[in-house]
Motif scaffolding. Structure first.
Motif, PDB file in Angstrom:
ATOM      1  N   MET A   1     -13.704  15.171   6.195  1.00  0.00           N
ATOM      2  CA  MET A   1     -14.126  14.042   6.968  1.00  0.00           C
ATOM      3  C   MET A   1     -13.130  12.858   6.525  1.00  0.00           C
ATOM      4  N   VAL A   2     -12.604  12.132   7.555  1.00  0.00           N
ATOM      5  CA  VAL A   2     -11.440  11.047   7.439  1.00  0.00           C
ATOM      6  C   VAL A   2     -12.190   9.881   7.553  1.00  0.00           C
ATOM      7  N   MET A   3     -12.295   9.194   6.077  1.00  0.00           N
ATOM      8  CA  MET A   3     -12.897   7.868   6.107  1.00  0.00           C
ATOM      9  C   MET A   3     -12.536   6.630   6.868  1.00  0.00           C
ATOM     10  N   LYS A   4     -10.917   6.741   6.517  1.00  0.00           N
ATOM     11  CA  LYS A   4     -10.131   5.407   7.201  1.00  0.00           C
ATOM     12  C   LYS A   4      -8.648   5.809   7.305  1.00  0.00           C
ATOM     13  N   ASP A   5      -7.802   5.099   8.064  1.00  0.00           N
ATOM     14  CA  ASP A   5      -6.655   5.563   8.289  1.00  0.00           C
ATOM     15  C   ASP A   5      -5.596   4.336   7.951  1.00  0.00           C
ATOM     16  N   ASP A   6      -6.180   3.474   7.063  1.00  0.00           N
ATOM     17  CA  ASP A   6      -5.216   2.188   6.851  1.00  0.00           C
ATOM     18  C   ASP A   6      -5.167   1.974   5.208  1.00  0.00           C
ATOM     19  N   GLU A   7      -5.551   3.103   4.410  1.00  0.00           N
ATOM     20  CA  GLU A   7      -5.488   2.883   3.018  1.00  0.00           C
ATOM     21  C   GLU A   7      -4.161   2.793   2.248  1.00  0.00           C
ATOM     22  N   ASP A   8      -4.119   1.764   1.775  1.00  0.00           N
ATOM     23  CA  ASP A   8      -2.712   1.494   0.808  1.00  0.00           C
ATOM     24  C   ASP A   8      -2.621   2.268  -0.263  1.00  0.00           C
ATOM     25  N   LYS A   9      -1.830   3.008  -0.633  1.00  0.00           N
ATOM     26  CA  LYS A   9      -1.711   4.019  -1.820  1.00  0.00           C
ATOM     27  C   LYS A   9      -0.440   3.711  -2.656  1.00  0.00           C
ATOM     28  N   THR A  10       0.348   2.508  -2.272  1.00  0.00           N
ATOM     29  CA  THR A  10       1.642   2.146  -2.976  1.00  0.00           C
ATOM     30  C   THR A  10       1.024   0.894  -3.692  1.00  0.00           C
TER      31      THR A  10
ATOM     32  N   MET B   1      -4.038  17.308   0.253  1.00  0.00           N
ATOM     33  CA  MET B   1      -4.070  16.754   1.553  1.00  0.00           C
ATOM     34  C   MET B   1      -3.388  15.329   1.783  1.00  0.00           C
ATOM     35  N   GLU B   2      -2.580  14.812   0.740  1.00  0.00           N
ATOM     36  CA  GLU B   2      -1.995  13.642   0.938  1.00  0.00           C
ATOM     37  C   GLU B   2      -0.276  13.731   0.768  1.00  0.00           C
ATOM     38  N   THR B   3       0.232  12.759   1.000  1.00  0.00           N
ATOM     39  CA  THR B   3       1.728  12.870   1.135  1.00  0.00           C
ATOM     40  C   THR B   3       2.290  11.637   0.675  1.00  0.00           C
ATOM     41  N   VAL B   4       3.333  11.628  -0.336  1.00  0.00           N
ATOM     42  CA  VAL B   4       4.073  10.540  -0.938  1.00  0.00           C
ATOM     43  C   VAL B   4       5.484  10.989  -1.148  1.00  0.00           C
ATOM     44  N   ILE B   5       6.458  10.105  -0.375  1.00  0.00           N
ATOM     45  CA  ILE B   5       7.788  10.575  -0.264  1.00  0.00           C
ATOM     46  C   ILE B   5       8.601   9.469  -1.017  1.00  0.00           C
ATOM     47  N   GLY B   6       9.398   9.939  -1.579  1.00  0.00           N
ATOM     48  CA  GLY B   6      10.559   8.866  -2.550  1.00  0.00           C
ATOM     49  C   GLY B   6      11.940   9.240  -2.217  1.00  0.00           C
ATOM     50  N   ILE B   7      12.783   8.123  -1.895  1.00  0.00           N
ATOM     51  CA  ILE B   7      14.259   8.444  -1.726  1.00  0.00           C
ATOM     52  C   ILE B   7      15.191   7.502  -2.310  1.00  0.00           C
TER      53      ILE B   7
ATOM     54  N   VAL C   1      15.569   1.713  -2.905  1.00  0.00           N
ATOM     55  CA  VAL C   1      14.769   2.972  -3.166  1.00  0.00           C
ATOM     56  C   VAL C   1      13.559   2.678  -2.138  1.00  0.00           C
ATOM     57  N   LEU C   2      13.451   3.711  -1.183  1.00  0.00           N
ATOM     58  CA  LEU C   2      12.107   3.824  -0.204  1.00  0.00           C
ATOM     59  C   LEU C   2      11.145   4.688  -0.850  1.00  0.00           C
ATOM     60  N   ILE C   3       9.815   4.169  -0.874  1.00  0.00           N
ATOM     61  CA  ILE C   3       8.674   4.922  -1.001  1.00  0.00           C
ATOM     62  C   ILE C   3       7.611   4.920  -0.044  1.00  0.00           C
ATOM     63  N   ALA C   4       7.242   5.942   0.541  1.00  0.00           N
ATOM     64  CA  ALA C   4       6.381   6.040   1.635  1.00  0.00           C
ATOM     65  C   ALA C   4       4.915   7.033   1.314  1.00  0.00           C
ATOM     66  N   THR C   5       4.070   6.377   1.650  1.00  0.00           N
ATOM     67  CA  THR C   5       2.956   7.225   1.498  1.00  0.00           C
ATOM     68  C   THR C   5       1.961   7.248   2.749  1.00  0.00           C
ATOM     69  N   ASP C   6       1.235   8.281   2.852  1.00  0.00           N
ATOM     70  CA  ASP C   6       0.320   8.369   3.990  1.00  0.00           C
ATOM     71  C   ASP C   6      -0.813   7.434   3.783  1.00  0.00           C
ATOM     72  N   MET C   7      -1.523   6.962   4.739  1.00  0.00           N
ATOM     73  CA  MET C   7      -2.772   5.928   4.666  1.00  0.00           C
ATOM     74  C   MET C   7      -3.977   6.596   5.047  1.00  0.00           C
ATOM     75  N   THR C   8      -4.298   7.683   5.070  1.00  0.00           N
ATOM     76  CA  THR C   8      -5.520   8.357   5.287  1.00  0.00           C
ATOM     77  C   THR C   8      -6.405   8.835   4.111  1.00  0.00           C
ATOM     78  N   ALA C   9      -7.419   8.228   4.000  1.00  0.00           N
ATOM     79  CA  ALA C   9      -8.494   8.330   3.035  1.00  0.00           C
ATOM     80  C   ALA C   9      -9.463   9.413   3.453  1.00  0.00           C
ATOM     81  N   ALA C  10      -9.393  10.577   3.007  1.00  0.00           N
ATOM     82  CA  ALA C  10     -10.702  11.627   3.409  1.00  0.00           C
ATOM     83  C   ALA C  10     -11.293  12.247   2.216  1.00  0.00           C
ATOM     84  N   HIS C  11     -12.441  12.738   2.791  1.00  0.00           N
ATOM     85  CA  HIS C  11     -13.456  13.360   1.796  1.00  0.00           C
ATOM     86  C   HIS C  11     -13.701  14.465   2.602  1.00  0.00           C
ATOM     87  N   SER C  12     -13.428  15.681   1.711  1.00  0.00           N
ATOM     88  CA  SER C  12     -13.665  17.141   2.433  1.00  0.00           C
ATOM     89  C   SER C  12     -13.062  17.109   3.811  1.00  0.00           C
TER      90      SER C  12
END
Length: 210
Positions: free
Chosen positions: A26-35, A1-7, A13-24
């Motif tokens: 439920m979306v808990m937050k949409d500003d999570e830093d996964k980098t 349910m997550e996405t990380v892209i690297g080019i 080099v570019l690295i991009a990740t989605d910022m959604t923190a979800a549980h089951s």
């Protein structure tokens, strides 16, 4: 349910990740830093179990810093990738495996060379020009196959990333409205404007510090 892209491009080099923190469901937050900035020029985008991601990233980051303190210089980017892969593989055979997938990349100013590694929770490691993890990877890989150019400039690279994320947001039923983007280049690591549903159709001018 997550996405990380690297080019990987010739000079950055570019690295991009989605910022959604979800549980089951439920979306808990949409500003999570996964980098995570491993060194001054190595960045890692991580997806996986909520508890494993920060624990694993901190373990790698602090061990790389410890190596620099002991030896007076940083590990090379290929060495950092090998260390992270080895860490995943060792824990896979223990009672506490890390359920993480990540793209690790960076630009080495001394060698003037870009590196990007696709590494998964089974400890598989591949040196790739571009790659992705998660459901979003199913949509974004085809876009990169079509439009990827290794000699692209910063603006062209950012626009390619927007094309990938637009396809993810269009095709994927899972809500991923915001993506964090980081650039590794000769000047270090710079955070680029976030790509969101609100601005993805608008022209974004990329300003990279010298």
């Amino acid at each position: 349910m997550e996405t990380v892209i690297g080019i990987k491009f010739n000079n950055f080099v570019l690295i991009a990740t989605d910022m959604t923190a979800a549980h089951s469901i439920m979306v808990m937050k949409d500003d999570e830093d996964k980098t995570y900035n491993i060194t001054d020029n190595v960045v890692m985008g991580v997806t996986g179990e909520a508890g494993d991601v920060p624990r694993f990233a901190e373990y790698i980051t602090q061990n790389v810093k410890l190596y620099r303190m002991r030896n007076g210089y940083d590990l090379s980017i290929p060495a950092i990738a090998t260390f992270t892969r080895k860490t995943v593989a060792e824990h896979l055979r223990s009672q506490s495996p890390y359920q993480v997938n990540f793209m690790l990349g960076g630009f080495d100013p001394s060698k003037k060379q870009s590196y990007l590694y696709f590494i998964d929770y089974l400890g598989a490691q591949v040196d790739v020009p571009y790659g992705a993890h998660g459901y979003g990877g199913l949509m974004s890989i085809t876009v990169m196959d079509r439009y990827y150019k290794p000699d692209a400039n910063y603006q062209e690279a950012y626009d390619l990333l927007k094309k990938c994320i637009a396809e993810v947001q269009k095709r994927c039923i899972i809500n991923m409205p915001n993506f964090k983007v980081k650039l590794s280049y000769s000047g270090g690591i710079q955070e680029l404007p976030e790509i969101t549903k609100d601005n993805i159709q608008k022209q974004t001018i990329v300003n990279v510090k010298d």
